[in-house]
Design a protein around this motif. Sequence first.
Motif, mmCIF file in Angstrom:
data_model
loop_
_atom_site.group_PDB
_atom_site.id
_atom_site.type_symbol
_atom_site.label_atom_id
_atom_site.label_comp_id
_atom_site.label_asym_id
_atom_site.label_seq_id
_atom_site.Cartn_x
_atom_site.Cartn_y
_atom_site.Cartn_z
ATOM 1 N N GLU A 233 39.289 29.316 37.214
ATOM 2 C CA GLU A 233 39.351 28.008 37.864
ATOM 3 C C GLU A 233 40.053 28.130 39.211
ATOM 4 N N LEU A 234 39.352 27.692 40.242
ATOM 5 C CA LEU A 234 39.928 27.694 41.584
ATOM 6 C C LEU A 234 40.122 26.247 42.049
ATOM 7 N N GLU A 235 40.935 26.058 43.055
ATOM 8 C CA GLU A 235 41.437 24.708 43.373
ATOM 9 C C GLU A 235 40.483 23.816 44.153
ATOM 10 N N ASP A 236 39.468 24.387 44.793
ATOM 11 C CA ASP A 236 38.732 23.581 45.762
ATOM 12 C C ASP A 236 37.279 23.291 45.370
ATOM 13 N N GLY A 237 36.375 23.293 46.372
ATOM 14 C CA GLY A 237 35.031 22.760 46.177
ATOM 15 C C GLY A 237 33.975 23.757 45.753
ATOM 16 N N HIS A 238 32.746 23.509 46.239
ATOM 17 C CA HIS A 238 31.564 24.279 45.820
ATOM 18 C C HIS A 238 31.465 25.620 46.551
ATOM 19 N N MET A 239 32.290 25.803 47.580
ATOM 20 C CA MET A 239 32.167 26.988 48.437
ATOM 21 C C MET A 239 33.367 27.918 48.234
ATOM 22 N N SER A 240 33.564 28.351 46.997
ATOM 23 C CA SER A 240 34.739 29.157 46.640
ATOM 24 C C SER A 240 34.868 30.433 47.448
ATOM 25 N N TYR A 241 33.739 31.024 47.848
ATOM 26 C CA TYR A 241 33.815 32.284 48.607
ATOM 27 C C TYR A 241 34.387 32.057 50.010
ATOM 28 N N ILE A 242 34.485 30.788 50.427
ATOM 29 C CA ILE A 242 35.134 30.441 51.696
ATOM 30 C C ILE A 242 36.454 29.716 51.419
ATOM 31 N N GLU A 243 36.389 28.657 50.614
ATOM 32 C CA GLU A 243 37.557 27.803 50.372
ATOM 33 C C GLU A 243 38.670 28.523 49.612
ATOM 34 N N ASN A 244 38.310 29.424 48.730
ATOM 35 C CA ASN A 244 39.298 30.173 47.935
ATOM 36 C C ASN A 244 38.943 31.661 47.959
ATOM 37 N N GLN A 245 38.692 32.161 49.152
ATOM 38 C CA GLN A 245 38.167 33.519 49.290
ATOM 39 C C GLN A 245 39.069 34.580 48.666
ATOM 40 N N GLU A 246 40.351 34.498 48.923
ATOM 41 C CA GLU A 246 41.287 35.513 48.425
ATOM 42 C C GLU A 246 41.257 35.593 46.896
ATOM 43 N N GLU A 247 41.315 34.418 46.246
ATOM 44 C CA GLU A 247 41.318 34.378 44.777
ATOM 45 C C GLU A 247 39.971 34.825 44.215
ATOM 46 N N PHE A 248 38.889 34.436 44.896
ATOM 47 C CA PHE A 248 37.552 34.844 44.463
ATOM 48 C C PHE A 248 37.435 36.364 44.487
ATOM 49 N N VAL A 249 37.818 36.972 45.597
ATOM 50 C CA VAL A 249 37.732 38.428 45.749
ATOM 51 C C VAL A 249 38.601 39.125 44.706
ATOM 52 N N GLU A 250 39.804 38.638 44.542
ATOM 53 C CA GLU A 250 40.749 39.231 43.586
ATOM 54 C C GLU A 250 40.181 39.220 42.162
ATOM 55 N N ASN A 251 39.640 38.075 41.755
ATOM 56 C CA ASN A 251 39.089 37.952 40.404
ATOM 57 C C ASN A 251 37.830 38.796 40.221
ATOM 58 N N LEU A 252 37.026 38.886 41.260
ATOM 59 C CA LEU A 252 35.814 39.686 41.172
ATOM 60 C C LEU A 252 36.149 41.173 41.090
ATOM 61 N N LEU A 253 37.145 41.615 41.834
ATOM 62 C CA LEU A 253 37.569 43.017 41.781
ATOM 63 C C LEU A 253 38.075 43.370 40.381
ATOM 64 N N ILE A 254 38.868 42.478 39.774
ATOM 65 C CA ILE A 254 39.380 42.690 38.408
ATOM 66 C C ILE A 254 38.215 42.775 37.429
ATOM 67 N N PHE A 255 37.252 41.858 37.596
ATOM 68 C CA PHE A 255 36.071 41.830 36.722
ATOM 69 C C PHE A 255 35.297 43.139 36.818
ATOM 70 N N LEU A 256 35.065 43.609 38.050
ATOM 71 C CA LEU A 256 34.285 44.826 38.243
ATOM 72 C C LEU A 256 34.998 46.056 37.672
ATOM 73 N N LYS A 257 36.327 46.088 37.798
ATOM 74 C CA LYS A 257 37.092 47.219 37.252
ATOM 75 C C LYS A 257 36.993 47.266 35.726
ATOM 76 N N SER A 258 36.824 46.111 35.127
ATOM 77 C CA SER A 258 36.813 46.028 33.655
ATOM 78 C C SER A 258 35.481 46.423 33.032
ATOM 79 N N ILE A 259 34.472 46.624 33.877
ATOM 80 C CA ILE A 259 33.117 46.934 33.355
ATOM 81 C C ILE A 259 32.950 48.433 33.149
#
Length: 259
Positions: A233-259
């Motif tokens: 869950e991120l804090e803002d709108g429909h454009m998370s890759y812009i509005e919450n870019q840092e958190e999006f990238v961080e969570n995606l990196l964690i996800f990819l490492k876990s695969i």
Amino acid sequence: MEILHKGTSVYFEDEGKGTAVVFLHGFLENSTIWKEVKSYFVSKYRVISIDLPGHGKTGCFGYVHTMEMMAEVVEAVLNYLKIRKSVFVGHSMGGYVALAFAEKNPDNVKGLVLLNSTSRADSEEKKKNRDRAIEAVKYNHKSFIRMAITNLFRPKNRKIFAEEIKELKKQALQTPLQGIVAALEGMKIRDDREVLLHFSPYRKMIIIGKKDPVLNYNDLLEQTRNNNVEAVELEDGHMSYIENQEEFVENLLIFLKSI
């Protein structure tokens, strides 16, 4: 790079080495939206970003671009690149396309990330809204695009990300009228694929904007219950890759490492 699929040009970018991560953009977007985000991944992963039919530098295939047909285009690119297994990251409409791909090609999916997207079909009300949008597009597509892009952001972020919004509009205005209508028609008739969240064997994550003006927060949370889908869950709108870019990238990196 470009390939021909059914006589129509399909544009994509292919960078880096390692596990393949396929980024699929949303409605009125194209592969340029991933420009900043990709820089965090290309040193460790093979990053593929594709212009979906009727968007960016990829041509139109007809008057209705179904999610299945768009997924076929993605499949054609991956076959050309001889990539068998990928992690898919789909923003909004790109998520619908990723789900359509996963339904047809489950063995080719290593992981699935729905970014501001849903596994559910349009409600009757949403279908009516799509029809209204089609009429608005035909009446004045430039006006429709400018309003549609702005409305994807949380109101308080519209000034903060004014430059990003300006660039998104510039890119969106290059989308041909036929491409816009074909995508709206395709999204309107897409299948419900929530069953994939429950029974598919690969890792899954849904990234939710708490203030998303397009998707219902509780509806998205509900889709992650009683299955093995990770909810972020991120804090803002429909454009998370812009509005919450840092958190999006961080969570995606964690996800990819876990695969």
